[in-house]
Design an enzyme around this catalytic site. Sequence first.
Site, PDB file in Angstrom:
ATOM      1  N   ARG A   1       0.842  -1.196   0.000  1.00  0.00           N
ATOM      2  CA  ARG A   1       0.000   0.000   0.000  1.00  0.00           C
ATOM      3  C   ARG A   1       0.877   1.245   0.000  1.00  0.00           C
ATOM      4  O   ARG A   1       1.743   1.396   0.871  1.00  0.00           O
ATOM      5  CB  ARG A   1      -0.848  -0.073   1.271  1.00  0.00           C
TER       6      ARG A   1
ATOM      7  N   TYR B   1       4.822   4.453   2.811  1.00  0.00           N
ATOM      8  CA  TYR B   1       5.019   3.488   3.896  1.00  0.00           C
ATOM      9  C   TYR B   1       6.181   2.508   3.653  1.00  0.00           C
ATOM     10  O   TYR B   1       6.458   1.680   4.516  1.00  0.00           O
ATOM     11  CB  TYR B   1       3.715   2.717   4.144  1.00  0.00           C
TER      12      TYR B   1
HETATM   13  C1  DHK Z   1      -0.420   4.883   9.300  1.00  0.00           C
HETATM   14  C2  DHK Z   1      -1.675   5.101   8.809  1.00  0.00           C
HETATM   15  O1  DHK Z   1      -2.365   4.105   8.274  1.00  0.00           O
HETATM   16  C3  DHK Z   1      -2.278   6.442   8.788  1.00  0.00           C
HETATM   17  O2  DHK Z   1      -3.677   6.407   8.932  1.00  0.00           O
HETATM   18  C4  DHK Z   1      -1.666   7.371   9.832  1.00  0.00           C
HETATM   19  C5  DHK Z   1       0.330   5.922  10.023  1.00  0.00           C
HETATM   20  C6  DHK Z   1      -0.156   7.326   9.748  1.00  0.00           C
HETATM   21  C7  DHK Z   1       1.830   5.732   9.838  1.00  0.00           C
HETATM   22  O3  DHK Z   1       2.522   6.641   9.368  1.00  0.00           O
HETATM   23  O4  DHK Z   1       2.328   4.664  10.220  1.00  0.00           O
HETATM   24  O5  DHK Z   1      -2.142   8.678   9.631  1.00  0.00           O
END
Ligand code: DHK
Length: 145
Positions: free
Chosen positions: A19, A24
């Site tokens: 994702r 990420y």
């Molecule tokens: C992960 C998510 O899924 C978001 O909804 C958050 C967080 C941030 C992260 O940076 O790990 O806003």
Amino acid sequence: MMKTIYLLNGPNLNLLGKRQPEIYGHETLADVERDCAALARDLRLGLETFQSNHEGAIIDKIHEARDKAAGIVINPAAFTHTSVAILDALNAFDGPVIEVHISNVHKREAFRHHSYVSRRAEGVIAGLGTEGYSAALRHLAKLLD
Ligand code: DHK
């Protein structure tokens, strides 16, 4: 007796690595959990990992931690910004809590700038990518020493 840390991940983090990798990263949740388990062994800590897309399931796990865990590392993901219930559950837990965000939430949309969980956390790590989890574990090890 060996102290156990609960490593808890919230919604959509099961898709880590697939994702929005530009936000990420490419590591999967399995990679993160495997690396944290190895680090926990080095730190002489036990580690229990858990991910759920459901708020209530995360709350139930935090309740379980009351009897089983010495500390919690939690990335509540989107529930960070919405969940008084997760904050309340963490307030019912006695040990130290470290909040982790993979991305730098403060660089992102305004609705990600507020965290309910931060009111309870000893520390908050954001923007270090998945390295944030190991930083959190190391810090907990020191706090629990
Ligand atoms: C992960 C998510 O899924 C978001 O909804 C958050 C967080 C941030 C992260 O940076 O790990 O806003």
